[in-house]
Design an enzyme around this catalytic site. Sequence first.
Site, mmCIF file in Angstrom:
data_model
loop_
_atom_site.group_PDB
_atom_site.id
_atom_site.type_symbol
_atom_site.label_atom_id
_atom_site.label_comp_id
_atom_site.label_asym_id
_atom_site.label_seq_id
_atom_site.Cartn_x
_atom_site.Cartn_y
_atom_site.Cartn_z
ATOM 1 N N CYS A 136 0.421 28.769 -16.132
ATOM 2 C CA CYS A 136 0.658 29.097 -17.679
ATOM 3 C C CYS A 136 -0.406 28.240 -17.891
ATOM 4 O O CYS A 136 0.599 27.640 -18.804
ATOM 5 C CB CYS A 136 1.342 29.518 -18.297
ATOM 6 S SG CYS A 136 2.014 31.097 -16.973
ATOM 7 N N GLU A 137 -1.392 27.344 -17.198
ATOM 8 C CA GLU A 137 -1.991 26.669 -17.916
ATOM 9 C C GLU A 137 -3.534 26.247 -17.827
ATOM 10 O O GLU A 137 -3.422 26.157 -16.603
ATOM 11 C CB GLU A 137 -1.704 24.956 -17.465
ATOM 12 C CG GLU A 137 0.418 24.799 -17.614
ATOM 13 C CD GLU A 137 0.544 23.975 -19.089
ATOM 14 O OE1 GLU A 137 -0.533 23.417 -20.052
ATOM 15 O OE2 GLU A 137 1.573 23.318 -19.340
ATOM 16 N N PRO A 191 1.078 -1.749 0.284
ATOM 17 C CA PRO A 191 -0.138 0.396 0.207
ATOM 18 C C PRO A 191 0.618 1.233 -0.015
ATOM 19 O O PRO A 191 1.914 1.365 0.671
ATOM 20 C CB PRO A 191 -0.441 0.046 1.358
ATOM 21 C CG PRO A 191 0.587 -0.681 2.343
ATOM 22 C CD PRO A 191 1.065 -1.952 1.377
ATOM 23 N N GLY A 192 0.487 2.326 -0.839
ATOM 24 C CA GLY A 192 0.634 3.490 -1.002
ATOM 25 C C GLY A 192 0.007 4.560 -0.392
ATOM 26 O O GLY A 192 0.527 4.862 0.742
ATOM 27 N N ARG A 193 -0.473 4.868 -1.219
ATOM 28 C CA ARG A 193 -2.360 5.777 -0.784
ATOM 29 C C ARG A 193 -2.144 5.913 0.493
ATOM 30 O O ARG A 193 -2.488 6.771 0.905
ATOM 31 C CB ARG A 193 -2.533 6.166 -1.756
ATOM 32 C CG ARG A 193 -4.264 6.502 -1.992
ATOM 33 C CD ARG A 193 -4.921 6.798 -2.917
ATOM 34 N NE ARG A 193 -4.402 5.739 -4.219
ATOM 35 C CZ ARG A 193 -4.186 6.891 -5.173
ATOM 36 N NH1 ARG A 193 -4.486 8.361 -5.486
ATOM 37 N NH2 ARG A 193 -4.281 6.202 -6.260
HETATM 38 N N1 LLP Z 1 3.296 -1.912 -5.972
HETATM 39 C C1 LLP Z 1 2.938 -1.124 -7.145
HETATM 40 C C2 LLP Z 1 3.682 -2.312 -7.859
HETATM 41 C C3 LLP Z 1 2.365 0.326 -7.667
HETATM 42 O O1 LLP Z 1 2.651 0.313 -9.069
HETATM 43 C C4 LLP Z 1 1.572 0.834 -6.914
HETATM 44 C C5 LLP Z 1 0.999 2.016 -7.758
HETATM 45 C C6 LLP Z 1 1.793 0.379 -5.225
HETATM 46 C C7 LLP Z 1 1.841 -0.459 -5.112
HETATM 47 C C8 LLP Z 1 1.188 1.105 -4.619
HETATM 48 O O2 LLP Z 1 -0.558 1.955 -5.098
HETATM 49 P P1 LLP Z 1 -1.478 2.593 -3.771
HETATM 50 O O3 LLP Z 1 -1.523 1.509 -2.937
HETATM 51 O O4 LLP Z 1 -0.649 3.875 -3.491
HETATM 52 O O5 LLP Z 1 -3.240 2.642 -4.741
HETATM 53 N N2 LLP Z 1 -0.108 8.559 -9.332
HETATM 54 C C9 LLP Z 1 -1.305 8.335 -8.620
HETATM 55 C C10 LLP Z 1 -1.251 6.845 -8.114
HETATM 56 C C11 LLP Z 1 -0.228 5.745 -9.176
HETATM 57 C C12 LLP Z 1 -0.184 4.373 -8.665
HETATM 58 C C13 LLP Z 1 0.826 3.825 -9.169
HETATM 59 N N3 LLP Z 1 1.079 2.425 -9.027
HETATM 60 C C14 LLP Z 1 -2.475 9.324 -8.398
HETATM 61 O O6 LLP Z 1 -1.959 9.738 -7.775
HETATM 62 O O7 LLP Z 1 -3.407 8.432 -8.332
#
Ligand code: LLP
Length: 428
Positions: free
Chosen positions: A356-357, A286-288
């Site tokens: 400027c977009e 998890p990231g987000r």
């Molecule tokens: N693992 C892999 C291999 C990934 O490609 C990603 C995210 C994650 C984990 C984490 O995913 P999460 O839990 O954060 O959903 N910039 C975009 C999100 C791009 C996600 C790319 N890969 C945004 O701001 O919504």
Amino acid sequence: MTLARDPSGTLCLGGVRLEALASEAGTPVYAYDLDAMAAEARALREAFDGAPHLVAYALKANTAGGVVRALAGEGCGADVVSGAELLVALACGIAPERIVYSGVAKTERELDRAIACGASGIGAVQLESVEEIARVEARARAAGRDVRVSVRINPSIELEGATHAHIATGHDRAKFGVPRPDVAHAVRLVEASSRLELVGMAMHVGSQFTDTAPYVQAVRVLFGLVRSLREAGHGRALAFVDTGGGFGVDYTGAAVPIARPADFVRAARAEQSRHGLDDLALYVEPGRSMVAAHGVLVARVIQAKVAATARWLMIDAGMNDLVRPALYQARHRIVPVEHELVAAHAIRWRVVGPVCESSDDFGEHSLPREPPRAVAILDAGAYGYTMASQYNGRQLPVEAFLRGGQIVGRTERTTVEQWAAARARAGA
Ligand code: LLP
């Protein structure tokens, strides 16, 4: 959410008054509540009920050391996608064996780094194509080391409407992962190598899932594949299955609850048992969901502009600071910092930045008729700073780290003079 208003009506994050922070650090400034992020990690880890697991925090969401250390302190590992992110994870004290490395096009230099670190390299290099296997093997031979790898599969499923098209990664046309028909071949290639050890099978199908059903659909594909591979005598050294990240956050603040990260883990664990894979550790990436809700972007209002057709509120944060609205039509709530919004004094403002977009636009928001001095853009802890740029000669935003009601660290802004001098030197 640890956003609250103090008795005077000022917005506080993690007990820190954001108006004071804006004055002290300057704007635009990202503020992160490290206590809340740590609590997020604890809540997620509890969902495993003591079963073997790894929460491999996806650094791409937020690479700030303060954030990574807070999560590492709760026992998280890391999912990295570049040699640079790998260095951050290591520098923040994450043990190499608790790091997995995803990415479709890792360079030799990046592979060498992953292979060389620690006593036996990182936890797993996640193979995303059949072609990559020989490349990793060549680097392993060059280093004279064995390398733990996992095969990241592309489950080849369309999860219609479940996530934004730009962040859906588990379908046939996506560049990510080993295509389903090639997985058995990839596994045989890895197992034929004397230098590669197949320790995991992985996937990541997309981001911002708010319901567990499409995630479970993808998890079944992965677990079904792992089961049949084992039935065919493969995968004897497997130690984990990795179902990726993608747990969504509620950007709307709506009353209807969305699935929590722990719900995804419980759903995946149930499938794991059903597929007879309980002997394997369950990894998630998890990231987000770990950081988004616990970060805000604070900006000053520069001026208003009122025309017959629209009312714009122009702030000192732009798409270069937070690109999600411009890139994905994402909507982040925006609230005044100093005083709570009083409905009788609220009007609709189109909040825009200085870039400027035309896409430098955060959407229409209810804000006081009398423009506030500062606003907070909510849920900006993930994919905010990490996607920021210096477009239009704008400096990267600064970041402040909050813990125990205090500012425990912050970064310094480059001056425009430094930036201008560096650009002027380019090509000289
Ligand atoms: N693992 C892999 C291999 C990934 O490609 C990603 C995210 C994650 C984990 C984490 O995913 P999460 O839990 O954060 O959903 N910039 C975009 C999100 C791009 C996600 C790319 N890969 C945004 O701001 O919504």
